[in-house]
Design an enzyme around this catalytic site. Structure first.
Site, mmCIF file in Angstrom:
data_model
loop_
_atom_site.group_PDB
_atom_site.id
_atom_site.type_symbol
_atom_site.label_atom_id
_atom_site.label_comp_id
_atom_site.label_asym_id
_atom_site.label_seq_id
_atom_site.Cartn_x
_atom_site.Cartn_y
_atom_site.Cartn_z
ATOM 1 N N ASP A 183 1.288 35.879 31.654
ATOM 2 C CA ASP A 183 2.679 36.121 31.247
ATOM 3 C C ASP A 183 2.770 36.384 29.746
ATOM 4 O O ASP A 183 3.585 37.201 29.292
ATOM 5 C CB ASP A 183 3.544 34.920 31.615
ATOM 6 C CG ASP A 183 3.794 34.819 33.121
ATOM 7 O OD1 ASP A 183 3.211 35.626 33.856
ATOM 8 O OD2 ASP A 183 4.550 33.921 33.537
ATOM 9 N N GLU A 227 3.463 26.768 31.396
ATOM 10 C CA GLU A 227 3.780 26.351 32.756
ATOM 11 C C GLU A 227 3.951 24.844 32.713
ATOM 12 O O GLU A 227 3.313 24.147 31.906
ATOM 13 C CB GLU A 227 2.674 26.748 33.730
ATOM 14 C CG GLU A 227 2.375 28.236 33.766
ATOM 15 C CD GLU A 227 3.572 29.103 34.149
ATOM 16 O OE1 GLU A 227 4.472 28.593 34.853
ATOM 17 O OE2 GLU A 227 3.631 30.263 33.709
ATOM 18 N N HIS A 234 3.280 34.010 36.711
ATOM 19 C CA HIS A 234 3.506 32.593 36.434
ATOM 20 C C HIS A 234 2.229 31.849 36.065
ATOM 21 O O HIS A 234 2.141 30.634 36.264
ATOM 22 C CB HIS A 234 4.198 31.908 37.617
ATOM 23 C CG HIS A 234 5.589 32.410 37.862
ATOM 24 N ND1 HIS A 234 6.649 32.135 37.032
ATOM 25 C CD2 HIS A 234 6.080 33.204 38.851
ATOM 26 C CE1 HIS A 234 7.737 32.715 37.489
ATOM 27 N NE2 HIS A 234 7.422 33.371 38.599
ATOM 28 N N ASP A 294 3.410 31.325 26.257
ATOM 29 C CA ASP A 294 4.040 31.049 27.544
ATOM 30 C C ASP A 294 3.497 29.722 28.053
ATOM 31 O O ASP A 294 2.300 29.414 27.868
ATOM 32 C CB ASP A 294 3.759 32.152 28.561
ATOM 33 C CG ASP A 294 4.540 31.933 29.855
ATOM 34 O OD1 ASP A 294 5.721 32.313 29.881
ATOM 35 O OD2 ASP A 294 3.974 31.363 30.807
#
Length: 590
Positions: free
Chosen positions: A170, A26, A165, A24
């Site tokens: 995540d 960001e 997030h 994951d």
């Protein structure tokens, strides 16, 4: 003794043996070309167990927008001392090496990772990728969740980690979602990585459970027959690898809806191993013709073909017939539809004033409208003698039998005449109908010599550097063999000639093989690298035949209507010509 699977080609890679890296990211925004990564989180799992984790903040070398900081909790101060992507990305690749990448809405994460590869000058390893969002949309219904967001799925699969997030959190939640989805597809008969990657709800559990029908099939070229419980043939197909092709019917690779119904009825698959792909093509055609399987569409009407005949009566005319009979007339074809056969007839009438009436001529009939228009010499009224009419018939017979030069000259004159009158739509129709005529004539002129040759032996280099040797008799495949590399191919030629099928000379008007089979053989003979070894008979094609005129017309019609291919029936083309003609007139006026 314990059974050992030699390769993964048959069963695929067991999910328990696959290393997944659930990742994951960001970022500072949604565009990988303009935004940077701020955090990478990944969890490595195998056989349901976590075997490693990876997490790092990344300095994106640009300010993090305020709304992103509110969403993720990652601020400029947090990433100020973090590594740049030039350091973080290679570290992630080392962690993920040799694994299958998994992400929720994988398109987003993978696009950022690929952009990072470009930015750092690192080759993208070409990971296999699974998207839990795609799987969830097929396995988790709206009765269970209001949507397929990661947070909703994490609750359904009772993940102890709440997505917030942050990349590692995540990723941990996505691991639980992945395991929950794998458990569901396992109950549907999906147990390998290949099956999971191609999973679709369009493939029913019953369809997947019939994979065992392919277990005993060979990895060899040939034909396969799906059969129902009563032994009736449902479908016939051909492949260079029978086992692999049959296995595809039980996966998402097979997308034809009728095949799902076929597999549901299937109880067995019978293989017919063939020496060469050519033999497989011919056997498939013969089996479809013999069994008429309900799920085959192509080649089921191989015997339903039409011919255009120049009759042998006192005042010959054109007729569309279903069978070639030895009655002294000329034939061209076959045509695969009445529309194209009629187009060929209309093309002849455009340049040759043959009579179009069907009654018997006595010389006392009244003139028809065609005679008044100058489109017929009116032999029915006695205005045209038999000798004069015979010269008209000779023009048509020449076009049918092998000399299309005169017909081509008349066609060009007719097109020039229509163009001078600005009858562009009529010119298009004449040209396109004439193409159907010369296609039928060329087909007849190419096939007839092969069907009349008592024996033709040809060879072509095979994929293993040996020779594919083919024996054709009366237009029928009588036998084929592959000579090994380094061996004397003539030894195999003699053996083939001695053991090939005996094909008697057919009765007048009949053929020894389906026309489609002879066309398959002809295409093979005309393919690059084929050498004629022996020929008993004559295999020729007229220099001034319809083939030359066809090659002249094909490009023009293809450019106008985007229709290509020797055997394709396009119907009565010209449907878009009025628009082009109007456009041309507008250009001239301007």
């Amino acid at each position: 003794m314990q059974a050992i699977q030699a390769t993964f080609d048959d069963l695929g890679t067991r999910l328990a043996d696959v290393t997944f890296v659930v990742v994951d990211l960001e970022s500072t925004g949604g565009s990988p070309a303009q935004c940077g990564i701020t955090e990478i989180g990944a969890v490595k799992v195998r056989g349901g167990d976590v075997i490693g984790e990876f997490q790092t903040l990344v300095n994106p070398a640009e300010p993090i927008p305020a709304f992103i900081s509110v969403l993720t909790g990652i601020t400029d101060a947090m990433v100020a001392d973090s590594p740049r992507i030039e350091s973080a990305f290679p570290a992630f690749l080392e962690f993920a090496a040799g694994s299958v990448l998994v992400a929720h809405n994988a398109g987003f994460d993978i696009s950022f990772l690929k952009a990072a590869a470009v930015r750092t000058g690192t080759p993208w390893p070409g990971f296999d990728v699974l998207d839990t969002l795609t799987l969830a949309r097929q396995l988790v219904t709206r009765d269970e969740v209001p949507n397929h967001k990661l947070s909703s799925l994490a609750r359904v699969f009772a993940s102890p980690t709440t997505p917030d997030h942050r990349a590692l959190h995540d990723a941990r939640a996505t691991v639980d979602v992945l395991h929950g989805l794998i458990e569901r597809v396992g109950n549907l008969g999906v147990h390998t990585l290949e099956e999971l990657a191609s999973y679709t709800s369009r493939v029913s559990p019953a369809q997947r459970r019939k994979r065992f029908l392919a277990d005993a099939l060979p990895h060899a070229p040939g034909v396969y027959l799906f059969k129902d419980g009563d032994g009736r043939v449902l479908y016939v197909g051909t492949s260079r690898d029978i086992r692999s092709r049959v296995r595809s019917y039980f996966t998402a690779a097979e997308q034809r809806s009728r095949m799902a119904d076929m597999v549901r009825l299937a109880h067995a698959v019978t293989p017919v191993v063939c020496q060469t792909p050519l033999e497989a093509q011919v056997r498939e055609l013969r089996l479809i013709d013999e069994h008429q399987p309900r799920f085959n569409r192509r080649s089921k009407n191989a015997r339903r073909q039409l011919w255009v005949k120049l009759t042998s009566e006192r005042f010959p005319r054109l007729s569309i017939v279903r069978q070639v009979r030895d009655e002294g007339g000329h034939h061209i074809g076959p045509f695969r539809s009445r529309v194209t056969a009629q187009a060929a007839v209309d093309a002849v009438h455009e340049i040759v004033p043959l009579r179009q009436c069907t009654q018997r001529i006595t010389g006392t009939e009244s003139a028809c409208a065609l005679a008044e228009l100058g489109r017929c010499g009116s032999p029915c009224t006695g205005a045209q003698s038999r000798d004069d009419y015979a010269r008209v018939v000779a023009d048509c017979a020449a076009l049918f039998s092998g000399d299309a030069r005169g017909g081509g000259d008349k066609l060009r004159s007719r097109l020039a005449e229509l163009a001078a009158q600005e009858r562009f739509e009529d010119a298009a129709r004449v040209r396109d109908r004439f193409l159907h005529l010369v296609r039928g004539a060329a087909r007849s002129q190419r096939l007839t010599p092969l069907m009349q040759a008592r024996e033709l032996v040809a060879a072509r280099r095979g994929e293993s550097d040996g020779w594919e040797i083919v024996c054709i008799r009366q237009g029928r495949l009588a036998g084929t063999v592959v000579s090994p590399r380094g061996g004397d191919p003539m030894v195999h030629v003699r053996v083939l000639q001695a053991t090939a099928e005996v094909v008697p000379t057919p009765e007048p008007g009949a053929t020894a093989a389906l026309i489609e089979e002879t066309e398959i053989l002809l295409r093979w003979l005309e393919s690059p690298g084929v050498r004629i070894v022996e020929l008993d008979g004559s295999w020729t094609c007229p220099v001034g035949g319809a083939g030359a005129l066809r090659r002249e017309l094909e490009p023009a019609v293809a450019a106008a209507h985007e229709v290509v291919g020797f055997d394709r029936d396009a119907g009565d083309a010209g449907r878009d010509f009025p628009r082009r003609a109007a456009r041309d007139r507008h250009r001239r006026a301007g």
